[in-house]
Motif scaffolding. Structure first.
Motif, PDB file in Angstrom:
ATOM      1  N   ARG A 123     -13.644 -85.281  74.135  1.00  0.00           N
ATOM      2  CA  ARG A 123     -12.226 -85.137  74.483  1.00  0.00           C
ATOM      3  C   ARG A 123     -11.370 -85.709  73.359  1.00  0.00           C
ATOM      4  NH1 ARG A 123     -14.747 -88.947  77.456  1.00  0.00           N
ATOM      5  NH2 ARG A 123     -14.162 -91.118  77.033  1.00  0.00           N
ATOM      6  N   GLU A 124     -10.079 -85.482  73.465  1.00  0.00           N
ATOM      7  CA  GLU A 124      -9.114 -86.080  72.543  1.00  0.00           C
ATOM      8  C   GLU A 124      -8.392 -87.223  73.240  1.00  0.00           C
ATOM      9  OE1 GLU A 124      -6.550 -82.965  71.300  1.00  0.00           O
ATOM     10  OE2 GLU A 124      -7.846 -82.316  69.667  1.00  0.00           O
ATOM     11  N   GLU A 125      -8.167 -88.290  72.512  1.00  0.00           N
ATOM     12  CA  GLU A 125      -7.353 -89.402  72.993  1.00  0.00           C
ATOM     13  C   GLU A 125      -6.332 -89.716  71.908  1.00  0.00           C
ATOM     14  OE1 GLU A 125      -9.821 -92.700  74.093  1.00  0.00           O
ATOM     15  OE2 GLU A 125     -10.715 -91.650  75.822  1.00  0.00           O
ATOM     16  N   GLY A 126      -5.159 -89.083  72.017  1.00  0.00           N
ATOM     17  CA  GLY A 126      -4.136 -89.238  70.982  1.00  0.00           C
ATOM     18  C   GLY A 126      -4.614 -88.655  69.677  1.00  0.00           C
ATOM     19  N   GLU A 127      -4.609 -89.483  68.632  1.00  0.00           N
ATOM     20  CA  GLU A 127      -5.038 -89.001  67.310  1.00  0.00           C
ATOM     21  C   GLU A 127      -6.547 -89.086  67.122  1.00  0.00           C
ATOM     22  OE1 GLU A 127      -3.497 -91.473  64.209  1.00  0.00           O
ATOM     23  OE2 GLU A 127      -3.715 -93.301  65.391  1.00  0.00           O
ATOM     24  N   TYR A 128      -7.265 -89.562  68.154  1.00  0.00           N
ATOM     25  CA  TYR A 128      -8.704 -89.741  68.051  1.00  0.00           C
ATOM     26  C   TYR A 128      -9.464 -88.613  68.733  1.00  0.00           C
ATOM     27  CZ  TYR A 128      -7.991 -94.531  66.399  1.00  0.00           C
ATOM     28  OH  TYR A 128      -7.634 -95.626  65.662  1.00  0.00           O
ATOM     29  N   SER A 143     -18.678 -88.693  59.221  1.00  0.00           N
ATOM     30  CA  SER A 143     -17.661 -88.426  58.187  1.00  0.00           C
ATOM     31  C   SER A 143     -17.383 -86.931  58.073  1.00  0.00           C
ATOM     32  CB  SER A 143     -18.139 -88.988  56.848  1.00  0.00           C
ATOM     33  OG  SER A 143     -17.238 -88.658  55.818  1.00  0.00           O
ATOM     34  N   THR A 144     -18.447 -86.119  58.129  1.00  0.00           N
ATOM     35  CA  THR A 144     -18.281 -84.664  58.053  1.00  0.00           C
ATOM     36  C   THR A 144     -17.433 -84.155  59.211  1.00  0.00           C
ATOM     37  OG1 THR A 144     -20.421 -84.413  56.953  1.00  0.00           O
ATOM     38  CG2 THR A 144     -19.500 -82.454  58.029  1.00  0.00           C
ATOM     39  N   LEU A 145     -17.693 -84.670  60.416  1.00  0.00           N
ATOM     40  CA  LEU A 145     -16.937 -84.254  61.596  1.00  0.00           C
ATOM     41  C   LEU A 145     -15.474 -84.672  61.485  1.00  0.00           C
ATOM     42  CD1 LEU A 145     -16.920 -82.912  64.345  1.00  0.00           C
ATOM     43  CD2 LEU A 145     -17.754 -85.038  65.355  1.00  0.00           C
ATOM     44  N   ALA A 146     -15.227 -85.856  60.937  1.00  0.00           N
ATOM     45  CA  ALA A 146     -13.853 -86.328  60.756  1.00  0.00           C
ATOM     46  C   ALA A 146     -13.093 -85.420  59.792  1.00  0.00           C
ATOM     47  CB  ALA A 146     -13.857 -87.766  60.251  1.00  0.00           C
ATOM     48  N   ASN A 147     -13.768 -84.989  58.710  1.00  0.00           N
ATOM     49  CA  ASN A 147     -13.119 -84.127  57.719  1.00  0.00           C
ATOM     50  C   ASN A 147     -12.832 -82.738  58.270  1.00  0.00           C
ATOM     51  OD1 ASN A 147     -13.148 -86.128  55.738  1.00  0.00           O
ATOM     52  ND2 ASN A 147     -15.190 -85.552  54.997  1.00  0.00           N
ATOM     53  N   THR A 148     -13.790 -82.177  59.014  1.00  0.00           N
ATOM     54  CA  THR A 148     -13.599 -80.809  59.508  1.00  0.00           C
ATOM     55  C   THR A 148     -12.618 -80.755  60.677  1.00  0.00           C
ATOM     56  OG1 THR A 148     -15.546 -81.059  60.947  1.00  0.00           O
ATOM     57  CG2 THR A 148     -15.891 -80.052  58.778  1.00  0.00           C
ATOM     58  N   SER A 149     -12.568 -81.822  61.473  1.00  0.00           N
ATOM     59  CA  SER A 149     -11.681 -81.827  62.640  1.00  0.00           C
ATOM     60  C   SER A 149     -10.275 -82.324  62.324  1.00  0.00           C
ATOM     61  CB  SER A 149     -12.280 -82.700  63.746  1.00  0.00           C
ATOM     62  OG  SER A 149     -12.303 -84.057  63.343  1.00  0.00           O
ATOM     63  N   LYS A 150     -10.141 -82.986  61.135  1.00  0.00           N
ATOM     64  CA  LYS A 150      -8.856 -83.606  60.755  1.00  0.00           C
ATOM     65  C   LYS A 150      -8.414 -84.640  61.792  1.00  0.00           C
ATOM     66  CE  LYS A 150      -8.757 -80.581  57.423  1.00  0.00           C
ATOM     67  NZ  LYS A 150      -9.229 -80.973  56.074  1.00  0.00           N
ATOM     68  N   LEU A 155     -16.209 -93.344  68.515  1.00  0.00           N
ATOM     69  CA  LEU A 155     -17.571 -93.125  68.992  1.00  0.00           C
ATOM     70  C   LEU A 155     -17.788 -93.736  70.361  1.00  0.00           C
ATOM     71  CD1 LEU A 155     -19.688 -93.872  65.780  1.00  0.00           C
ATOM     72  CD2 LEU A 155     -19.033 -91.635  66.693  1.00  0.00           C
ATOM     73  N   VAL A 156     -18.598 -93.041  71.178  1.00  0.00           N
ATOM     74  CA  VAL A 156     -19.166 -93.635  72.388  1.00  0.00           C
ATOM     75  C   VAL A 156     -20.666 -93.420  72.297  1.00  0.00           C
ATOM     76  CG1 VAL A 156     -17.115 -93.257  73.791  1.00  0.00           C
ATOM     77  CG2 VAL A 156     -18.909 -91.523  73.779  1.00  0.00           C
ATOM     78  N   LEU A 157     -21.419 -94.379  72.821  1.00  0.00           N
ATOM     79  CA  LEU A 157     -22.867 -94.311  72.732  1.00  0.00           C
ATOM     80  C   LEU A 157     -23.434 -93.651  73.984  1.00  0.00           C
ATOM     81  CD1 LEU A 157     -24.991 -95.218  70.677  1.00  0.00           C
ATOM     82  CD2 LEU A 157     -25.235 -97.355  71.964  1.00  0.00           C
TER      83      LEU A 157
END
Length: 594
Positions: A123-128, A143-150, A155-157
């Protein structure tokens, strides 16, 4: 980085588990001895299932079989993950697949990437962007996911198995639906009331289309994983909605393009041996599949509705259809009374209640208990709920003149010992059942009545002479299914004694308080507070006094009062006992008994 290296070290994890009281020092030594072999077993499974990554300590330790010092049960991955999450100062989350938005998850990640790195956006929580992962140290993938998703990643475990199930089944289902949707023409529509012009002369969609086969397989496997009793596939104007009934409540789990809904219906009708071309009339069919080393029966019902064909699949798992009597919810005096019922060699036992109250499960469980090489058990059903080799099962077929009454007349020539009639609906069926009981057979059947005493009134209303009922009826069992409180989030609460008045039961003084239980709601019960179901029973044994009342055509209320004086508890009283025992709630008992 130091913390990362520490937590990837099994000795560090074991040290933390000891400090939390989950294992002893001796347990830690035993785990270290068997750690490498346990890791090798998991690594083999990972490679066989084409998953990515090395097994992590919190995945390997449970494989050693060491028991938790706190629970006495085998140490679970969930217990270890909660400890690891606390050490890393990140949340632990158990994923509820039913509430996961597949459209959202698939927007940010491809299935191969998710499977390789064992992570999934939730899910999205604001900018996260909240992402579930089993390996919070996989910095390259994060890092790859952060770059592609902008997006910034939070993280949750979660466990590898939970994430892999979502990636394999749910995302696999979505992938199949998307590929099927793109390969099928959206102008080709099978709606019953909203007909569109067919621009080409293509024949019916092929039910052997590989994407549709995959989609149906994923749907069935997922439903069985979630303990669903029914799958509803409902056509709407522009899409199809798929809902699962879990513990008696429907949950929407999928929305698919309309053309995919039609193709999935065609596939189900094909494997259920139904007429694919017939869309104007209801049809019934069945199929069998294998699930976790046991065969599961699936009953299929199709019905033409406004926007196409609605399909309901009833999932009949032997694990839930055949139970020991105490597993049904019977206990104490009710259990001993019921056991006396089924020890008779002739007479009639009736089970009553509305549709979905568990009558068939009760009857099947009784028949399985009575099954032996020395008895001939014959059932007459409409339709056969579950095929079982120990019974000789007859499926009624009115189109060829084989109804309940006709079948009953003929099976007496088949030398039966025990007969189960799916339902007594009319005079002729009731009369034949009575005749079978009079000639030395044990007959079990169902009636749709609200309680046990009203079953006697129903038989008289159908036209059966009271003296025949009195001489053949062994007893009547009325039942309902109530949801049970989730054991993982169960908590004590106090309620006013007056809350029990709606159930017709007086407990304590007028202003006293009673301790009961409820489920707060957690991920395991989908925040409903309930997990699983049990039955409540009202059992009416027919003794000499009750027989006299029946033969004298006594009113229903008089029979009820006489039975209660002898110890019969009503459905509401049975429900209250389960409330006080912490099995269910007042609200749940009210829901099924009012």
């Amino acid at each position: 980085m130091a913390k990362e290296i520490d937590l990837l070290n099994p000795e560090k994890i074991l040290s933390i588990l000891q400090s939390k009281g989950l294992i002893s020092e001796e347990d830690a030594r035993k785990i270290l001895v068997t750690y490498d072999s346990a890791k090798a077993r998991i690594l083999k499974r990972i490679k066989e299932e084409n998953e990515g990554g090395e097994p992590l300590p919190w995945e390997v330790i449970p494989e050693t079989g060491i028991k938790s010092s706190l629970t006495g049960k085998p140490l679970s991955e969930e217990e270890i993950l909660k400890v690891v999450a606390e050490e890393l100062n990140i949340p632990y989350e158990k994923i509820d697949p039913v509430k996961l938005d597949l459209n959202f998850s698939s927007k940010y990640i491809t299935r191969p990437f998710a499977r390789k790195h064992n992570l999934v956006p939730l899910r999205e929580e604001g900018e996260y962007l909240v992402v579930a992962t089993s390996n919070p140290f996989n910095l390259e993938a994060i890092s790859t996911l952060a770059n592609t998703s902008k997006k910034k990643i939070k993280l949750v475990l979660s466990s590898r198995k939970e994430i892999d199930k979502i990636v394999r089944d749910l995302m696999g289902f979505r992938s199949s639906v998307e590929k099927a949707s793109s390969s099928l023409s959206s102008t080709f529509d099978f709606g019953n009331l909203e007909q569109y012009v067919k621009m080409r002369a293509d024949r019916e969609l092929e039910a052997t289309d590989s994407y549709i086969i995959n989609a149906v397989d994923y749907m069935l496997r997922y439903a069985l994983d979630q303990r669903a009793s029914d799958i509803h596939m409902e056509p709407k104007r522009n899409e199809g909605i798929i809902r699962f009934r879990i513990d008696g409540v429907l949950h929407t789990v999928y929305r698919v393009p309309r053309v995919v809904h039609n193709a999935m219906v065609a596939r189900i009708k094909a494997i259920g041996k139904l007429d694919i071309a017939e869309k104007r009339k209801p049809q019934d069919g069945r199929l069998k599949t294998k699930y976790r080393d046991r065969e599961v029966e699936i009953r299929i019902s199709t019905m033409p509705v406004a926007f196409g064909e609605k399909v309901v699949l009833r999932l009949l798992d032997p694990k839930f259809m055949f139970k020991d009597l105490h597993e049904l919810g019977l206990s104490g005096k009710d259990l001993s009374t019921f056991q006396k019922f089924i020890q008779h060699t002739h007479g009639i036992i009736l089970v009553t209640g509305p549709t979905g109250s568990g009558k068939t499960t009760t009857l099947y469980s009784v028949l399985k208990k009575l099954d032996s090489p020395g008895v001939n058990i014959i059932t007459i059903e409409d339709p056969i709920e579950m095929v079982y080799e120990g019974f000789n099962q007859i499926n009624v077929n009115p189109s060829v003149g084989l109804d309940f009454a006709q079948a009953l007349r003929h099976i007496l020539r088949q030398d039966p010992d025990i007969i189960m009639v799916g339902e007594i609906r009319d005079y002729e069926t009731a009369r034949n059942a009575i005749q079978a009981a009079l000639t030395g057979h044990l007959v079990l059947s169902t009636l749709h009545t609200n309680d046990a005493p009203s079953a006697i009134t129903r038989l008289i209303d159908i036209g059966i002479e009271p003296f025949l009922i009195a001489s053949t009826l062994i007893g009547v069992v009325a039942q309902r299914l109530v949801r049970t409180i989730c054991p993982y989030c169960k908590e004590k609460i106090e309620v006013e004694a007056g809350e029990f008045r709606n159930l017709g039961v007086k407990i304590g003084g007028e202003h006293s308080r009673v301790t009961v239980y409820r489920g707060k709601g957690c991920s395991k019960c989908r925040y409903t507070g309930y997990l699983g179901r049990t039955a409540i029973f009202e059992i009416l044994p027919v003794d000499d006094e009750i027989r006299k009342l029946i033969a004298a055509k006594a009113p229903e209320d008089e029979i009820r009062k006489a039975a209660m004086k002898k110890g019969m508890q009503t459905l509401k009283v049975a429900g209250v006992k389960k409330v006080l025992n912490g099995e269910t709630t007042i609200e749940e008992v009210l829901r099924v008994t009012l």
